[in-house]
Design a protein around this motif. Sequence first.
Motif: not given
Length: 528
Positions: A193-210
């Motif tokens: 339920x994240x808003x696009x304007x909240x998405x940052x490189x730490x969200x991308x880090x989480x994708x790769x990490x998980x």
Amino acid sequence: MSAGRSITPDELAKHNSAENNWIVVHGKVFDVTKFAAEHPGGKKVLTNVAGKDATAKFDQFHKLDVLKQYGPGLYVGEYAAGGVASAPSKPAAPIKAAAASDDSTVFGEMVPYGDPTWYQGMPSPYYNESHRKFRAAVREFVEKEITPFCHEWDEAKKMPRELHAKCFKAGILPGTAGALWPVEYAGTHIAGGIKPEEFDYFHELIIIDELCRAGSGGVGAALMTGLAIGLPPVYYFASKQLKDKVVGPCLRGEKIICLAITEPYAGSDVANLRAEAKLTPDGRHYIVNGEKKWITNGVFADFFTVAVRTGGSGMNGISLLLIEKTMPGVTTRQMNCTGLWASGTTYITFEDVKVPVENLIGQENQGFKYIMANFNHERWGIVVEANRFARVCLEEAMKYAHKRKTFGQRLVDHPVIRQKLAHMARHIEATQSWVEAITYQMTKMPFKEQAEKLGGPIALMKAQSTLTFELCAREAAQVFGGLAYTRGGQGEKVERLYREVRGCAIPGGSEEIMLDLGIRQALRRAKL
């Protein structure tokens, strides 16, 4: 498995032969009579526990994933010890979760150093509630849709193509493309339920990490790498016409893209690549000839972001072209490599391929600049991958060391094993701190400033992460012994990751090149 009928000890005991063999594992009764012929350890192993509770022996030699894979087809019912259906016994769990397990900031299995510190309830300046929600959604998707199938897909040397679309529908896939969250092409649905304007490189880090927590570099690369390194040049530098054709379908998982730079003649020495693109006399097409080698996702790709020579020698004669697989003269062949089997590592040949000039990415002879800008994001992604793979090695070794006994003691009770785990942990946590600090800088710098200031530190960090991965893969293999030398089974992840170390250490720039680059860039910026 839905609950079946209750089976008493007396009834279980009647099924105690090779011809009629029922066993109990974690409170559930299984008919293994026919399965015994397929059992890797032989029939007698199962015959010896016929009509008995085999939970302890099962846990000694298997992971619970085995029950998920084979259990539904063998299930008979629930074991009713004392005439009452017993609650399923839990697998051996000598590693206890922290007392604060009801803390909403605690996440995961709480295996020591099995996850980053912010999973364990420790304060962090980098992560907020949106990251925690996103992390939970990504982990749920990975544990359901990816982890159980990694061994199968790796052995098949391919991943189901529809997984890309599933990953998009789950609100995850577009976040791997290095463009934060491109709403115009990916829509607004984001996992958690994240808003696009909240998405940052730490969200991308989480994708790769998980995703990498699944323990397969090949599957991770099959899903992420093409988007992560092949799409950003198109998104940032191509014409709107080209972006409209390529970006949306790739982000939605309808099409696959890859980056084709490396050649049989040039790897890290990008400035001397040989594949050439010559303009036709009418100026409407490029004619492309050349070869590309070790191209991730190439055999599955619909689009290729290709580095070609359009001008003179050296870096100033390189351009990027978008080439489509359907163009006559394009051939691909999957290569046999040590690891990353599911990623589709490919040898590509371009023979008189006619490419419209509209497929030029950015300006002619400016491709080297685009490649260098793209390298930072690629190398940063490899750092996140390598460090999580190192952490998977530590987590698997930690779990196994609590279960395996030698000389009357658990492995973890031997000081030499604890020392191995300690060295693994200190390297992983140091690298994690560095990658989070660099990721923070990425959230504060525009793309151009990142390219100018972070190239050197990211290069050094890449070498740090892959050396850490190599150490952890080796030490985990030592802890597992022969199980880490066997594909599948308890040592599956460690065996596979041990083979995949070089798949992180070489692509994106070898350790030797990265170490030198990091210092050269620092000296140049300091003007010493």
